[in-house]
Design a protein around this motif. Structure first.
Motif, PDB file in Angstrom:
ATOM      1  N   GLY A 159     -25.626  34.684  65.266  1.00  0.00           N
ATOM      2  CA  GLY A 159     -24.756  34.852  64.109  1.00  0.00           C
ATOM      3  C   GLY A 159     -25.317  34.285  62.815  1.00  0.00           C
ATOM      4  N   THR A 160     -26.450  33.588  62.891  1.00  0.00           N
ATOM      5  CA  THR A 160     -27.050  33.015  61.681  1.00  0.00           C
ATOM      6  C   THR A 160     -27.549  34.123  60.751  1.00  0.00           C
ATOM      7  OG1 THR A 160     -27.800  31.138  62.985  1.00  0.00           O
ATOM      8  CG2 THR A 160     -28.842  31.437  60.847  1.00  0.00           C
ATOM      9  N   ASP A 161     -27.231  33.973  59.449  1.00  0.00           N
ATOM     10  CA  ASP A 161     -27.734  34.933  58.468  1.00  0.00           C
ATOM     11  C   ASP A 161     -29.178  34.597  58.128  1.00  0.00           C
ATOM     12  OD1 ASP A 161     -25.371  36.649  57.409  1.00  0.00           O
ATOM     13  OD2 ASP A 161     -24.559  34.631  57.638  1.00  0.00           O
ATOM     14  N   LEU A 162     -30.023  35.624  58.147  1.00  0.00           N
ATOM     15  CA  LEU A 162     -31.449  35.424  57.881  1.00  0.00           C
ATOM     16  C   LEU A 162     -31.885  36.289  56.702  1.00  0.00           C
ATOM     17  CD1 LEU A 162     -34.285  34.344  58.812  1.00  0.00           C
ATOM     18  CD2 LEU A 162     -34.452  36.398  60.191  1.00  0.00           C
ATOM     19  N   LEU A 163     -32.353  35.628  55.654  1.00  0.00           N
ATOM     20  CA  LEU A 163     -32.891  36.362  54.502  1.00  0.00           C
ATOM     21  C   LEU A 163     -34.403  36.258  54.525  1.00  0.00           C
ATOM     22  CD1 LEU A 163     -30.605  35.055  51.590  1.00  0.00           C
ATOM     23  CD2 LEU A 163     -30.163  36.949  53.148  1.00  0.00           C
ATOM     24  N   MET A 164     -35.069  37.396  54.293  1.00  0.00           N
ATOM     25  CA  MET A 164     -36.519  37.372  54.158  1.00  0.00           C
ATOM     26  C   MET A 164     -36.851  37.668  52.711  1.00  0.00           C
ATOM     27  SD  MET A 164     -38.134  36.585  56.940  1.00  0.00           S
ATOM     28  CE  MET A 164     -39.757  36.993  56.301  1.00  0.00           C
ATOM     29  N   MET A 165     -37.721  36.844  52.123  1.00  0.00           N
ATOM     30  CA  MET A 165     -38.114  37.065  50.735  1.00  0.00           C
ATOM     31  C   MET A 165     -39.538  37.602  50.666  1.00  0.00           C
ATOM     32  SD  MET A 165     -36.478  33.681  49.018  1.00  0.00           S
ATOM     33  CE  MET A 165     -36.604  34.028  47.280  1.00  0.00           C
ATOM     34  N   GLU A 166     -39.746  38.520  49.730  1.00  0.00           N
ATOM     35  CA  GLU A 166     -41.054  39.119  49.416  1.00  0.00           C
ATOM     36  C   GLU A 166     -41.590  40.052  50.499  1.00  0.00           C
ATOM     37  OE1 GLU A 166     -42.282  39.116  46.454  1.00  0.00           O
ATOM     38  OE2 GLU A 166     -40.801  37.695  45.715  1.00  0.00           O
ATOM     39  N   VAL A 225     -36.465  19.675  49.417  1.00  0.00           N
ATOM     40  CA  VAL A 225     -35.508  20.698  48.992  1.00  0.00           C
ATOM     41  C   VAL A 225     -36.159  21.569  47.921  1.00  0.00           C
ATOM     42  CG1 VAL A 225     -33.220  21.129  48.042  1.00  0.00           C
ATOM     43  CG2 VAL A 225     -33.608  19.116  49.482  1.00  0.00           C
ATOM     44  N   LEU A 226     -36.226  22.868  48.196  1.00  0.00           N
ATOM     45  CA  LEU A 226     -36.871  23.808  47.280  1.00  0.00           C
ATOM     46  C   LEU A 226     -35.861  24.818  46.756  1.00  0.00           C
ATOM     47  CD1 LEU A 226     -39.447  22.653  48.611  1.00  0.00           C
ATOM     48  CD2 LEU A 226     -40.322  24.971  48.749  1.00  0.00           C
ATOM     49  N   GLU A 227     -36.026  25.179  45.482  1.00  0.00           N
ATOM     50  CA  GLU A 227     -35.256  26.303  44.941  1.00  0.00           C
ATOM     51  C   GLU A 227     -36.268  27.416  44.710  1.00  0.00           C
ATOM     52  OE1 GLU A 227     -32.083  25.303  42.126  1.00  0.00           O
ATOM     53  OE2 GLU A 227     -32.677  27.105  41.027  1.00  0.00           O
ATOM     54  N   ILE A 228     -36.080  28.520  45.412  1.00  0.00           N
ATOM     55  CA  ILE A 228     -37.083  29.584  45.394  1.00  0.00           C
ATOM     56  C   ILE A 228     -36.477  30.875  44.857  1.00  0.00           C
ATOM     57  CG2 ILE A 228     -38.799  30.803  46.790  1.00  0.00           C
ATOM     58  CD1 ILE A 228     -38.110  28.621  49.012  1.00  0.00           C
ATOM     59  N   THR A 229     -37.173  31.497  43.924  1.00  0.00           N
ATOM     60  CA  THR A 229     -36.735  32.783  43.385  1.00  0.00           C
ATOM     61  C   THR A 229     -37.753  33.850  43.758  1.00  0.00           C
ATOM     62  OG1 THR A 229     -35.658  31.651  41.554  1.00  0.00           O
ATOM     63  CG2 THR A 229     -36.048  34.008  41.292  1.00  0.00           C
ATOM     64  N   GLY A 230     -37.253  34.961  44.271  1.00  0.00           N
ATOM     65  CA  GLY A 230     -38.153  36.041  44.645  1.00  0.00           C
ATOM     66  C   GLY A 230     -37.377  37.280  45.032  1.00  0.00           C
ATOM     67  N   LYS A 231     -38.110  38.281  45.514  1.00  0.00           N
ATOM     68  CA  LYS A 231     -37.500  39.560  45.874  1.00  0.00           C
ATOM     69  C   LYS A 231     -36.945  39.495  47.296  1.00  0.00           C
ATOM     70  CE  LYS A 231     -39.680  43.226  47.191  1.00  0.00           C
ATOM     71  NZ  LYS A 231     -40.881  44.056  47.258  1.00  0.00           N
ATOM     72  N   LEU A 232     -35.718  39.947  47.471  1.00  0.00           N
ATOM     73  CA  LEU A 232     -35.133  39.976  48.809  1.00  0.00           C
ATOM     74  C   LEU A 232     -35.702  41.165  49.584  1.00  0.00           C
ATOM     75  CD1 LEU A 232     -32.993  38.753  50.749  1.00  0.00           C
ATOM     76  CD2 LEU A 232     -31.371  40.403  49.825  1.00  0.00           C
ATOM     77  N   ALA A 233     -36.430  40.865  50.663  1.00  0.00           N
ATOM     78  CA  ALA A 233     -37.079  41.935  51.433  1.00  0.00           C
ATOM     79  C   ALA A 233     -36.160  42.469  52.523  1.00  0.00           C
ATOM     80  CB  ALA A 233     -38.381  41.430  52.034  1.00  0.00           C
ATOM     81  N   SER A 234     -35.380  41.589  53.136  1.00  0.00           N
ATOM     82  CA  SER A 234     -34.429  42.052  54.149  1.00  0.00           C
ATOM     83  C   SER A 234     -33.344  41.015  54.374  1.00  0.00           C
ATOM     84  CB  SER A 234     -35.138  42.355  55.463  1.00  0.00           C
ATOM     85  OG  SER A 234     -35.500  41.150  56.110  1.00  0.00           O
ATOM     86  N   GLN A 242     -44.473  38.510  56.660  1.00  0.00           N
ATOM     87  CA  GLN A 242     -45.170  37.270  56.311  1.00  0.00           C
ATOM     88  C   GLN A 242     -44.689  36.684  54.996  1.00  0.00           C
ATOM     89  OE1 GLN A 242     -48.880  39.277  56.832  1.00  0.00           O
ATOM     90  NE2 GLN A 242     -49.540  37.832  58.390  1.00  0.00           N
ATOM     91  N   GLY A 243     -43.407  36.781  54.762  1.00  0.00           N
ATOM     92  CA  GLY A 243     -42.863  36.256  53.513  1.00  0.00           C
ATOM     93  C   GLY A 243     -42.246  34.879  53.707  1.00  0.00           C
ATOM     94  N   ILE A 244     -41.053  34.704  53.139  1.00  0.00           N
ATOM     95  CA  ILE A 244     -40.342  33.436  53.281  1.00  0.00           C
ATOM     96  C   ILE A 244     -39.067  33.708  54.070  1.00  0.00           C
ATOM     97  CG2 ILE A 244     -39.259  31.513  52.049  1.00  0.00           C
ATOM     98  CD1 ILE A 244     -41.071  32.195  49.656  1.00  0.00           C
ATOM     99  N   SER A 245     -38.918  33.003  55.193  1.00  0.00           N
ATOM    100  CA  SER A 245     -37.755  33.185  56.048  1.00  0.00           C
ATOM    101  C   SER A 245     -36.725  32.109  55.731  1.00  0.00           C
ATOM    102  CB  SER A 245     -38.206  33.105  57.513  1.00  0.00           C
ATOM    103  OG  SER A 245     -37.222  32.485  58.298  1.00  0.00           O
ATOM    104  N   CYS A 246     -35.526  32.545  55.332  1.00  0.00           N
ATOM    105  CA  CYS A 246     -34.476  31.576  54.988  1.00  0.00           C
ATOM    106  C   CYS A 246     -33.294  31.758  55.921  1.00  0.00           C
ATOM    107  CB  CYS A 246     -33.988  31.783  53.554  1.00  0.00           C
ATOM    108  SG  CYS A 246     -35.302  31.834  52.327  1.00  0.00           S
ATOM    109  N   GLN A 247     -33.071  30.786  56.815  1.00  0.00           N
ATOM    110  CA  GLN A 247     -31.881  30.818  57.671  1.00  0.00           C
ATOM    111  C   GLN A 247     -30.770  30.107  56.904  1.00  0.00           C
ATOM    112  OE1 GLN A 247     -32.142  29.740  61.759  1.00  0.00           O
ATOM    113  NE2 GLN A 247     -33.853  31.118  62.169  1.00  0.00           N
ATOM    114  N   LEU A 248     -29.682  30.835  56.666  1.00  0.00           N
ATOM    115  CA  LEU A 248     -28.619  30.254  55.860  1.00  0.00           C
ATOM    116  C   LEU A 248     -27.799  29.246  56.659  1.00  0.00           C
ATOM    117  CD1 LEU A 248     -27.379  33.361  53.819  1.00  0.00           C
ATOM    118  CD2 LEU A 248     -29.151  31.686  53.254  1.00  0.00           C
ATOM    119  N   ASP A 249     -27.362  28.214  55.947  1.00  0.00           N
ATOM    120  CA  ASP A 249     -26.533  27.170  56.543  1.00  0.00           C
ATOM    121  C   ASP A 249     -25.243  27.807  57.063  1.00  0.00           C
ATOM    122  OD1 ASP A 249     -25.980  24.178  56.741  1.00  0.00           O
ATOM    123  OD2 ASP A 249     -24.209  24.905  55.681  1.00  0.00           O
ATOM    124  N   SER A 250     -24.910  27.558  58.337  1.00  0.00           N
ATOM    125  CA  SER A 250     -23.794  28.302  58.941  1.00  0.00           C
ATOM    126  C   SER A 250     -22.451  27.964  58.304  1.00  0.00           C
ATOM    127  CB  SER A 250     -23.752  28.075  60.452  1.00  0.00           C
ATOM    128  OG  SER A 250     -23.739  26.695  60.719  1.00  0.00           O
TER     129      SER A 250
END
Lengths: 141, 183
Positions: A81-88, A65-74, A92-100
């Motif tokens: 329907g899954t929300d997808l946040l890309m960081m940096e 389990v990681l807690e990551i802080t960074g710039k939201l790229a998209s 080629q950044g960090i892809s975060c699929q949010l828990d539904s």
């Protein structure tokens, strides 16, 4: 008389066994919003670690389990329907699929996120495949 | 090392010359399904990466085993720890080529295709030929495939006590929407 007790004893043992078995079988998925993060990292630092030595970083972070802080790229929604946040970086950044289930009750939080600003997410790191995969994840702030 | 760098530069240059010569998806869907008398087993990942070379019809897929999600936590645990050994073999890979490929296939309505290539699962590599579809759907390039694999072919050992309860073959489904990639 003795036989009767023996039968009861065996039955109790079998019932406990079945109970434990069923409990294991129906064990729910861990609730990511309640899990404690094992690492608190900066997005860029994490990307750097994976770029430098993918194997070492995978061993260190995979399934943790990681807690990551960074710039939201998209911020996007996948077809299912899954929300997808890309960081940096979007590619080629960090892809975060949010828990539904978390996303279902926290749409306002997701909508309030602005690309370009800082975001902190908590999620399970899955490893590296062109980008760092984190799922499922929740937004911390 | 230097040779790799050279190849990379060459690849980059060729992408530049031909414009949009690659298609990519970083959220391709892969599932595997098996029916058992007790309960159906379905593992799904939305995190596979795929690249399609629009010049050659070569197609590559990679998936992290730990991204497969199951209804039950126990299934996920067994999948990663007992069967796939995800720590030892974190990725499944496929590298293949669309048979009889021509560039028009990328601008035509969805049609049947055949892909032959190397599937690497659980550290074991095998040549497979699978059916699929490829073409434009709602303005986007979409690819699908459905095929069966036998776990034992890839050195995945299923204990005898449950073996005859699980189908001999697992059904793999792949769905992806490609986006143009690279300038």
């Amino acid at each position: 008389m003795k036989i009767k007790y023996a039968i009861i004893f065996v039955l109790v043992v079998v019932l406990i066994g079945a109970g434990v078995g069923l409990k294991m079988f129906f064990k729910p998925h861990a609730d990511i919003s309640k899990l404690k993060s094992e690492f608190k990292v900066e997005a860029n630092g994490l990307i750097g670690e994976f770029e430098q030595d993918e194997n070492a970083a995978t061993t260190k972070y995979s399934e943790k389990v990681l807690e990551i802080t960074g710039k939201l790229a998209s911020k996007n929604k996948l077809q299912n329907g899954t929300d997808l946040l890309m960081m940096e970086d979007e590619m080629q950044g960090i892809s975060c699929q949010l828990d539904s289930s978390w996303a279902a009750t926290n749409q306002a939080t997701i909508e309030a996120l602005e690309t370009g600003s800082s975001v902190t997410v908590k999620g399970i790191c899955k490893g590296y495949l062109m980008e760092i995969k984190v799922s499922p994840a929740v937004v911390v702030k | 090392m230097l040779k790799n760098l050279f190849i990379l530069i060459l690849l980059g240059a060729s992408v530049g010359v031909f414009g949009q010569s690659k298609f990519i998806s970083k959220n391709a869907y892969i599932s595997f399904y098996s029916s058992t008398p007790l309960e159906d087993i379905l593992g799904e990942s939305n995190e596979a990466v795929t690249i399609l070379n629009a010049e050659t019809g070569e197609i590559g897929f990679q998936a992290l085993m730990t991204t497969f999600h199951f209804k039950r936590a126990l299934m996920e645990e067994h999948f990663n720890e007992n069967y796939m050994e995800s720590t030892k073999f974190p990725k499944a890979k496929f590298n293949g080529k669309i048979e009889g490929f021509n560039k028009d296939m990328l601008n035509a309505p969805v049609a049947d295709i055949k892909i032959t290539g190397l599937l690497n699962v659980h550290g074991v590599e095998k040549t497979i030929t699978v059916p699929g579809t490829l073409g434009i759907e709602n303005g986007k390039l979409v690819g699908t495939s459905k095929f069966k694999v036998t776990p034992e072919d890839y050195g995945i050992i299923i204990p005898a006590i449950v073996r005859d309860k699980i189908g001999k073959e697992m059904e793999i489904t792949v769905k992806t929407t490609y986006l143009p990639f690279g300038q």
